[in-house]
Structure formats: C-alpha cells, structure tokens
Design an enzyme around this catalytic site. Structure first.
Site, PDB file in Angstrom:
ATOM      1  N   GLY A 395       3.300   7.583  -4.704  1.00 15.56           N
ATOM      2  CA  GLY A 395       2.278   7.013  -3.857  1.00 15.56           C
ATOM      3  C   GLY A 395       2.129   5.533  -4.129  1.00 15.56           C
ATOM      4  CB  VAL A 400       3.062  13.234  -8.952  1.00 14.40           C
ATOM      5  CG1 VAL A 400       2.672  14.593  -9.537  1.00 14.40           C
ATOM      6  CG2 VAL A 400       1.832  12.519  -8.428  1.00 14.40           C
ATOM      7  CE  LYS A 414      -0.482   8.627  -9.474  1.00 12.06           C
ATOM      8  NZ  LYS A 414      -1.765   8.549  -8.813  1.00 12.06           N
ATOM      9  CG  ASP A 512      -9.170  11.472   2.191  1.00 10.19           C
ATOM     10  OD1 ASP A 512      -9.446  11.249   3.386  1.00 10.19           O
ATOM     11  OD2 ASP A 512      -8.030  11.342   1.731  1.00 10.19           O
TER      12      ASP A 512
END
Length: 714
Positions: A395, A400, A414, A512
């Site tokens: 990301g 990860v 992570k 979210d």
C-alpha cells in the site's frame, strides 16, 4: 598463510603505486554540439535543449530562453512556466500558477493538466497547500476514487500558535498521491465566502517560507516534477557499460540515467560520461601539491621521486603491523556494531512510542494483557528476513508479509513506511484500542514490534480474500455467493459494528466500512478489517471532528459537508455494502448513467421507480422468498437516508437481520459454492483504493486490491 597474505598485500600496494589511473578526456559537454547549454544561471542538459528541433529529444523537452528567464513549454501552449534553479537527473523545478477561488479578483481558477507528457508531480518532494480562512479544499487527479484535502480553521487560536507556518490556522497542507498528472481543485463553500487559494509547492521551499507575509502578491510557486525519457531511449547493458552509466527510478517507476561517480558528462549523448582530469580539478586532486600532479597521455599520477625498492621495504615492514591493526579493527568493529545495534533498537523503540506503550501495558486501567510486544528477531525469522516471496500486498504507506511464528501460528505482518512522530500518542492509543477488541467477526491485532526503524504490526491471518473480490471479481478463485450466504455475511458485519459502537469498553467508529475491508475466512465468515482510521470516543460524545477522508461511493454525504463523523456515518457505509450484496454492482461505476454512477443514488431511484428486481444480482433475484429481499432492500434504503438522525443504529440493524434469519434459518452451504463455480463468470474489473497507513489488516488474496487506510489527526 600469514606470510602469503603479507606478500599479497605488499604486491597489491606496489601494483597500485606503479599503475596509473585512466585520464580525464576533454571537458564533457551536456548539450548537443552547436546547441546552447545554458540560459542565465541554469544549465540545460540534453534531452532538454534550446533552439532548433534537433537540439532537444522531443517537444516536451523544448526550452525557450529570454534575456532574463527560461520558459518551459511542454505542458500547455497557453501557460508558460518558468524553469526554476536547475534541471537534475529525473527532476526539474518549475514555477506553477496558484489556483484561486471565484471570490478572488484577478486570480486564476483553472486547474493543471500535464497528462500525456513525460512529467509527473513528485509525490515525495511536493505538498498540497490550502490558504484562506475556513477553507475546505479537495484535490482530485486522474483516479476518481481518491480524494485528498484539508481544512483551515481561523477560529481556533490554539492552531494559530502551533509550531509551523501551515499548522491549520489560515493554512493547511497534506501529502500528494503517486503518479498525479492532473490537478483539479474543489473549493467547498463554508461559512465565509472569502478569497481562497490552493497550490502544489516544493516541500523544501515550504519549510523555508512564511506564507503569511507576502502570499497575496504571488502568482507562482516552485514545484518539483519528475521526468523520464524511457519512452524514447532504452540503453542495453553494453551501452550502459560503454557510457559509464548508472540508473535509478522515479517514485512512479520510470527509469532515468546519470553518470557514475568519478565521471562527468551527459548520459544521453555520445560518447557518454567521461573520466575527470583530476589534475585540473582541485576538488578531486589527490596530490598534496598540485604541482606534483602529472597528466600523461590521458592519465594522472603524483610525481614523487622515490625508489620502488624503498617503497617495497616500507610496505613489507608495515604489512605486519597492518595485519595486526586489521585484526584489532575487525574485533572492535564486531563489538561496536553489536553495541550500536542495541542502541539503535532502543532509539527506534523510544521514537516509535514504545515507552508510552509499556506505560499503558503496565497500567491497571487498561485491559491490554493480550497485546504482545514482539522482538525484531522473532519477526525476521517469521518472514524469512522479510523475503519478497512472503509479500501479500503493498500500500501507499506499508507492505504486508505472510509469516509463521515460532508457535506455528500463521500471521500477517505489516511493515509501515513511516509514522508521524507528532502523532505517536494517537498511534499507541490505536494499538491499545485494537488489542482490546475481541469479537469473532473482527480481525484481531495480536501485537507489534517497535524496536525497528518503522513499526511492525502483527495481525490475525485471514486466508480467503475480501468480500469485494467475491462480488466483483467473479472467477474460479472467487465463486459466487448465494443469497443465504450474503444474508449471513451482512448479519455478521452488522454484529461486529454493533459491538464496536455499543459493546466495546469505549465506543469505536470504524470510519471506512466497504466491501474491500470485509475479509472472509476459510468458512466464509465475515471479518471486519482495516482499523487504520478508527476512533474511540468518550461515552458522552456524539461525534468526532476530523479532516475529510474516505472512499467515494461509501462516504457519508452528511460527514463530507460537516466534517463530523458519527456512528450513523458507519451506518451509511454499511448500507452501501448491503446494496452491493443485493445488486452485485460496484459503489461507483462509469458504465451506469450519469445520475446513477453512485450506487446508493442508483439504488434509491430504482426503489422509487419500483425497479428493484430489475437491478438485483442473479443469485438474489432467483430467491423464492421475495419478502426477504424486500425487507433487506428497505433496510438498506433506511441506512442510506441523507439525514443521519433518521438512520437506524447498528444494533437495530443487527436485530432486523437476525429476525429475517429466524424466519428463514440460514446454514452455510459449501456445496452451493462448488455448484456455482462452473456458472458463467463476468469479466474482472479494477477498483481504485484509498491511501494507506500503518494500522491496517490484510488478507492472503492473490488480488492486487489491498484494503488500505490513512490515519488522520482528530
């Protein structure tokens, strides 16, 4: 062996002294022969050029030079941007116009579009800045699913005296996404209709500039662009070696070339980079006295009239001492390296908030006994030293890895890219909050490691992908979900959110909820993931006020207008997921009509026009009990009400879903999955993702879609 080693060292030193280095050729040029290589105090290296068309590689690299400034014209023919200070390998600094609101007099209000060119706005060298009282500005680029913005507050006196000239009072700033070529700015109407400004600017320049003094008189600010010629020129290995080149990549992955250390010239022009005449360059001259430096037939050496035999005797006599010193140095190096490694771990542990977390762990007020502090060695072994083959996904803020702990547990680890030191207390609080969550439908945070350069977060490993993949990436890896399974998944999600809102020690807002943040385990049970933007609130609080952040299609319109996030904002996002389960449609789709591109609007209009059964997914439309479908559709409609107060709570939603299940008991039917594997699959579509942060969960899915989120300050 020792004698042989001494003789080899002596021979090497004699050979080094006796041989001569390669010489520097004629002073290398940076522009094409016959072309101008400088405009004012700015060097113009090829592929850029001034003059005829053969002086530059393509039209994008043309430079027009006046007596006082150089104008770069690759972007818009109407806009002429000044080249600012220098052109470097892969980077160029320009002056870009400031974008202003319609309330400003004699100011530009047009965005910037450089798509189709070899230039990109640098994400790590620029910041997006907004200036003006009570100014809520959002920046959008080519990706319609990503929104970035910030809001100023001229009523908060604490922000006025906060450290930094752009702290939120009359000025705010935020980071820039990767690969941006289009800058469109939206000024959201607030209580004050005053003149507002927004622009991209170089971070280094911003740190040295006071925006409060002379900003009103500016029309342009410096911006760093990344450039590449990979579309025009690619060198093979022999050319790279012959031209003495090295290469690197821009932040968006495009290659550019530059000269190796000890060479100068232009890598894009023959003969390439050339060795430097160090006798003529005092900065690189290795002789104590410049007069001792000789340049003979292109080579340089220091002219010291000493006997080779004398040097050999000196070298041999000193070699024994050198060997002893090498041994002592090696031993000291090992000792110091080990000590420094321990100190560095302590430094990282303190910098990443480890002392604060230890204090919370030792406090009796927090029930965080299950949060574990892992050591770096344990996680390195679990991931085979973070081997690339163990990567599950990447990301914008971290990577990860799949790992196996010493007790045999499979986990997702992570590795964060960075953590803002100003938000350490918030970061540690998030770890404590997530470690207290204990629900079968919530992904569990097992612990963390803070003694590395960036924090490592250890999560429960969920093996079966995301709900988004099962709904929108229909193939053999992700079979179709039956109506019974969809209803059960919706009930499990509602139960998890009800727990977070009502049953946790402190209410937690997820902030979210979306189908890509719902993971499915090996028995297709739902697991709510990605708590990177979650917030715990006091029991007597009704909302949290934050910077606007979210994913288009799921974002509560009321939250976007007020910047106040409530538990009903989670309800709205859950309503969108319910509609996804009913229709199999994506939350935003350009294939639908203009008024129906947003799934929630499309769904509500279809209900109003009694076309519900025309838009249902195949697995839903063939359900025998249509009353169940209508009940879930009406529940989704209530969740999507524009007035948050009229939406049901997650507890009420959970009870209604459980009521439907009691009328028609649902059991997982895995044979149905095998049956629908052979049904006709739809083509796979891509979906954009939000920016990520350290606090997030992961899945072992082979999909490129990874649920990632960003932590924002409250």
């Amino acid at each position: 062996m020792a004698v042989q080693l001494v003789l080899r060292i002596a021979f090497f030193l004699l050979l080094t002294y006796g041989l001569v280095n390669e010489a520097a050729a004629a002073s290398p040029t940076i522009a094409k022969p016959g072309c101008i290589d400088r405009c004012g105090n700015v060097s113009i290296p090829y592929p850029f050029g001034i003059g005829p068309a053969d002086c530059y590689m393509a039209n994008w690299f043309e430079i027009v030079c006046n007596d006082t400034m150089s104008l770069l014209k690759p972007f818009y023919p109407v806009l002429a941007w000044r080249c600012w200070k220098s052109i470097l390998p892969g980077l160029i600094r320009v002056k870009m116009p400031i974008i202003s609101s319609s309330d400003c007099i004699n100011k530009s209000s047009v965005g910037v579009n450089i798509s189709g060119t070899p230039y990109f706005f640098s994400s790590y060298r620029n910041k997006f800045v907004s200036v003006g009282c009570d100014n809520l500005v959002t920046m959008t680029g080519l990706d319609p699913m990503v929104v970035v913005g910030c809001k100023t507050d001229c009523n908060n006196q604490e922000l006025k005296y906060k450290r930094g000239t752009c702290s939120g009072f009359n000025c705010c700033q935020t980071t820039v996404s990767y690969g941006i070529q289009v800058l469109n700015v939206t000024f959201v109407r607030t209580s004050r209709n005053n003149c507002k400004h927004a622009f991209l600017a170089e971070t280094q320049w911003l740190n040295k500039t006071d925006l409060s003094n002379h900003f009103l008189y500016w029309d342009y600010v410096p911006v760093v662009l990344e450039w590449t010629v990979s579309n025009f020129t690619v060198f093979d290995f022999n050319e790279i070696r012959a031209r003495h080149l090295d290469w690197d990549y821009t932040s968006y992955g495009a290659k550019y070339y530059y000269c190796r250390y000890g060479y100068e010239g232009n890598p894009y022009l023959l003969p390439g980079c050339q060795d430097i005449n160090e006798c003529e360059d005092q900065k690189r001259n290795r002789c104590p006295d410049k007069a001792d430096c000789e340049n003979t037939e292109g080579s340089y050496t220091c002219n010291r009239r000493k006997s080779r035999l004398k040097i050999a005797i000196i070298v041999i006599c000193t070699s024994f001492g050198v060997l002893f010193l090498l041994f002592i140095t090696w031993w000291l190096y090992k000792v110091i390296k080990k000590r420094n490694k321990i100190k560095l771990k302590k430094k990282f542990f303190k910098r990443n908030g480890g002392l604060l977390l230890q204090q919370q762990l030792s406090s009796n007020e927090n029930n965080v006994q299950k949060a574990k502090l892992f050591n770096s060695k344990e996680l390195e072994n679990a991931t085979d030293r973070f081997n690339e083959n163990r990567i599950l996904g990447k990301g914008g803020q971290g990577t990860v890895y799949k790992g196996m702990l010493i007790d045999g547990r499979i986990v997702a680890i992570k590795k964060c890219n960075t953590v803002d030191e100003g938000n350490l207390e918030q970061f540690i609080n998030e770890i404590i909050i997530l470690s207290q969550i204990n629900h079968r439908n919530v992904v569990k945070l097992l612990g963390c490691c803070l003694e590395t350069e960036v924090p490592l977060l250890v999560y429960e490993f969920i093996s079966n992908g995301t709900l988004f993949q099962y709904l929108h990436e229909k193939n053999e890896d992700f079979p179709l979900l039956t109506w019974n399974m969809r209803l059960r998944i919706a009930t499990e999600i509602a139960g998890a959110l009800s727990y977070l809102h009502s049953a946790a020690s402190l209410p937690i807002y997820h902030r979210d909820i979306k189908s890509s943040n719902i993971l499915l385990d090996d028995k297709y049970r739902a697991k709510v993931a990605d708590f990177g933007t979650s917030r715990s609130v006091a029991i007597d609080q009704t909302h949290v006020t934050t910077l606007v952040y979210g994913t288009f299609g799921y974002l509560d319109p009321e939250y976007f207008q007020t910047s106040q996030f409530t538990e009903k904002s989670d309800v709205y996002s859950f309503g969108v997921v319910l509609v996804e389960l009913l229709t199999g449609e994506k939350p935003v789709s350009l294939t639908r009509s203009q008024e129906g591109r947003n799934l929630s609007t499309y769904f509500v209009l279809s209900l109003k026009e009694n076309r519900l059964f025309d838009i249902l997914d195949t697995q839903v439309s063939k359900v025998g009990n249509k009353d169940e479908v209508m009940a879930i559709a009406n529940l989704a409609k209530r969740c999507l009400h524009l007035n948050g107060k009229k939406r049901p709570t997650m507890t009420e939603i959970m009870m209604e879903l459980e009521g439907v299940q009691k009328v028609s008991p649902i059991q997982p039917n895995f044979e149905e999955l095998e049956y629908v594997r052979n049904e006709e699959m739809e083509p796979r579509n891509e979906i954009s993702i939000s920016k990520s942060s350290c606090l997030e969960s992961s899945t072992a899915s082979s999909s490129d879609v990874l649920p990632l989120l960003s932590i924002k300050s409250i």
